[in-house]
Design a protein around this motif. Sequence first.
Motif, short mmCIF file in Angstrom:
data_model
loop_
_atom_site.label_atom_id
_atom_site.label_comp_id
_atom_site.label_asym_id
_atom_site.label_seq_id
_atom_site.Cartn_x
_atom_site.Cartn_y
_atom_site.Cartn_z
N ASP A 111 -32.34 43.83 -37.50
CA ASP A 111 -32.26 44.53 -36.22
C ASP A 111 -33.06 45.82 -36.34
O ASP A 111 -33.05 46.47 -37.39
N ALA A 112 -33.73 46.19 -35.26
CA ALA A 112 -34.50 47.43 -35.26
C ALA A 112 -34.28 48.16 -33.94
O ALA A 112 -34.15 47.52 -32.88
N THR A 113 -34.26 49.46 -34.01
CA THR A 113 -34.17 50.30 -32.82
C THR A 113 -35.40 51.19 -32.79
O THR A 113 -35.71 51.87 -33.78
N VAL A 114 -36.09 51.18 -31.66
CA VAL A 114 -37.27 52.02 -31.46
C VAL A 114 -36.86 53.17 -30.54
O VAL A 114 -36.27 52.94 -29.48
N THR A 115 -37.15 54.39 -30.96
CA THR A 115 -36.80 55.58 -30.17
C THR A 115 -38.01 56.48 -30.01
O THR A 115 -38.95 56.45 -30.80
N HIS A 116 -37.95 57.32 -28.99
CA HIS A 116 -38.98 58.34 -28.76
C HIS A 116 -38.54 59.57 -29.54
O HIS A 116 -37.44 60.11 -29.32
N ALA A 117 -39.39 60.01 -30.47
CA ALA A 117 -39.01 61.11 -31.36
C ALA A 117 -38.68 62.39 -30.62
O ALA A 117 -37.71 63.08 -30.94
N GLU A 118 -39.47 62.71 -29.62
CA GLU A 118 -39.31 64.00 -28.94
C GLU A 118 -38.07 64.04 -28.04
O GLU A 118 -37.40 65.07 -27.96
N SER A 119 -37.76 62.96 -27.36
CA SER A 119 -36.62 62.96 -26.43
C SER A 119 -35.36 62.36 -27.02
O SER A 119 -34.27 62.58 -26.51
N GLY A 120 -35.52 61.54 -28.07
CA GLY A 120 -34.37 60.85 -28.64
C GLY A 120 -33.97 59.60 -27.87
O GLY A 120 -33.03 58.92 -28.26
N LYS A 121 -34.67 59.30 -26.78
CA LYS A 121 -34.33 58.14 -25.96
C LYS A 121 -34.63 56.84 -26.69
O LYS A 121 -35.66 56.71 -27.34
N VAL A 122 -33.73 55.87 -26.55
CA VAL A 122 -33.98 54.54 -27.08
C VAL A 122 -35.00 53.85 -26.19
O VAL A 122 -34.85 53.81 -24.96
N ILE A 123 -36.04 53.32 -26.80
CA ILE A 123 -37.08 52.60 -26.07
C ILE A 123 -36.83 51.10 -26.11
O ILE A 123 -37.04 50.40 -25.12
N ALA A 124 -36.36 50.59 -27.26
CA ALA A 124 -36.15 49.14 -27.37
C ALA A 124 -35.18 48.80 -28.49
O ALA A 124 -35.06 49.54 -29.48
N HIS A 125 -34.52 47.66 -28.31
CA HIS A 125 -33.72 47.02 -29.35
C HIS A 125 -34.41 45.71 -29.69
O HIS A 125 -34.83 44.97 -28.79
N TYR A 126 -34.50 45.41 -30.97
CA TYR A 126 -35.28 44.27 -31.45
C TYR A 126 -34.46 43.53 -32.50
O TYR A 126 -33.71 44.15 -33.26
N ARG A 127 -34.59 42.21 -32.53
CA ARG A 127 -33.98 41.39 -33.59
C ARG A 127 -34.96 40.31 -34.00
O ARG A 127 -35.60 39.69 -33.16
N ALA A 128 -35.07 40.11 -35.32
CA ALA A 128 -35.96 39.06 -35.84
C ALA A 128 -35.23 38.26 -36.91
O ALA A 128 -34.44 38.80 -37.68
N THR A 129 -35.54 36.97 -36.95
CA THR A 129 -35.11 36.10 -38.04
C THR A 129 -36.35 35.77 -38.87
O THR A 129 -37.37 35.34 -38.32
N GLN A 130 -36.24 35.99 -40.16
CA GLN A 130 -37.34 35.74 -41.08
C GLN A 130 -36.98 34.56 -41.98
O GLN A 130 -35.89 34.53 -42.55
N MET A 131 -37.91 33.61 -42.12
CA MET A 131 -37.73 32.51 -43.06
C MET A 131 -38.37 32.93 -44.38
O MET A 131 -39.53 33.37 -44.42
N ILE A 132 -37.60 32.81 -45.45
CA ILE A 132 -38.07 33.21 -46.78
C ILE A 132 -38.93 32.08 -47.36
O ILE A 132 -38.55 30.89 -47.28
N LEU A 133 -40.08 32.44 -47.91
CA LEU A 133 -41.03 31.46 -48.45
C LEU A 133 -41.04 31.55 -49.97
O LEU A 133 -41.09 32.64 -50.55
N TYR A 134 -41.02 30.38 -50.60
CA TYR A 134 -41.04 30.26 -52.05
C TYR A 134 -42.31 29.52 -52.48
O TYR A 134 -42.84 28.73 -51.73
N PRO A 135 -42.76 29.77 -53.70
CA PRO A 135 -43.95 29.05 -54.19
C PRO A 135 -43.68 27.55 -54.22
O PRO A 135 -42.57 27.11 -54.52
N ARG A 136 -44.71 26.78 -53.89
CA ARG A 136 -44.58 25.33 -54.00
C ARG A 136 -44.68 24.95 -55.46
O ARG A 136 -45.44 25.52 -56.19
N GLY A 137 -43.93 23.98 -55.82
CA GLY A 137 -44.03 23.62 -57.22
C GLY A 137 -43.32 22.43 -57.57
O GLY A 137 -43.18 21.40 -57.69
#
Length: 137
Positions: A111-137
């Motif tokens: 989860d990530a929250t993006v904010t405006h540094a000067e005002s402190g306002k939240v600009i966006a809420h973000y969520r990502a799912t990452q698939m973990i990659l392993y070497p083929r072998g």
Amino acid sequence: MIELAELQSRVARGLPGLLGIRITQMSDGELHAELPLRADLMAVNGYLHAGTVVSLADTAAGFGCVAHLPAGAESFTTIELKTNHIATAREGTVLCVARLVHGGRMTQVWDATVTHAESGKVIAHYRATQMILYPRG
């Protein structure tokens, strides 16, 4: 865990570097990034482009994932992302804090929250799912 300096070096390459994204802090389960705003990061209406916001959040979550890969993993790929845009900005700096929600062997969720540094306002809420990659072998 990978060192902050190595992540900062990697972020300078590719799209994050072109945008001007900087990784500023990393700790267990968390990564901070920032992006100073400029005219070419705006949409044609003069406000912050949604793609700029998503790129910042995706970079923070992605590099957070890189920093928290399980033993034996070599990389990751994003398999899902969602962003809720709450506000916008026209100048200043946007900050992003990405937090690990789930750190499994095959997937991670950030989860990530993006904010405006000067005002402190939240600009966006973000969520990502990452698939973990392993070497083929």
